[in-house]
Design a protein around this motif. Sequence first.
Motif: not given
Length: 230
Positions: A24, A26-28, A93, A98, A133, A135, A137
């Motif tokens: 994965k 990810k970034h917020v 997410i 989501c 968020a 995400d 995958e």
Amino acid sequence: MEDSMAKISKLSSVEKNVEEKTFKLKHVLKNVKNFDKENGYVLCEEEEHFNAKWHMSIKSDETHVDFHVFCEPNAPTICAWSIEAKVDFKIGIISDSCITKTIYYKFDSLDYMGYVKFLWEDAETYIIDDTLAFDVEIEIRKMSGFENMLVRKFDETEKDVSDAILVVQDIKFYVSKMYLAAQSSFFKALFLGSFSESKMSEIPLTGIEPVHFRCFLHALYGESVFDGDF
């Protein structure tokens, strides 16, 4: 030289099926209310997974969020490379739910970016405490061209241990004259013979593509890249 170059086109394309290779990214996004929704852009940190470099970016226009994922080998490859993957893009997410969009994508040297678009009005419903968020995958289904990652690059990083520069279509290859002369009668004549090129600081070569010439050099330096004898 011409016979050698002809064999370069016979490079083997080794394909590797992979199972359960998932990861994965990810970034917020913080301070969403201050994010420029008309022309905002975020380039996320690069990560390495399964011999490849991956990163994602978020780009906004007035009505949509463009969600990109990029991929390239973490070192040069002998043959053309590709990665076939299932890519799930998700927003929200960190909440209990989501929104997701899925693509099945083939990353390669000509098309190394996959992306989807989300409507801002859909994404905004998943904002929590002024954060959103993102995400990705990724499930790798097949990899090709990654069997032999090349360590030697023949670029400026090898300038200190090189005494000649060969130029193929504006791409410079830093090499050792004596080593190539010992391995190839063509280079022995070029570097040690009476050709005017032997005195040039940069020697142009024609009739071959840079990617094929790189493979040719790797063969001379001891890496097997051909089907059959060289």
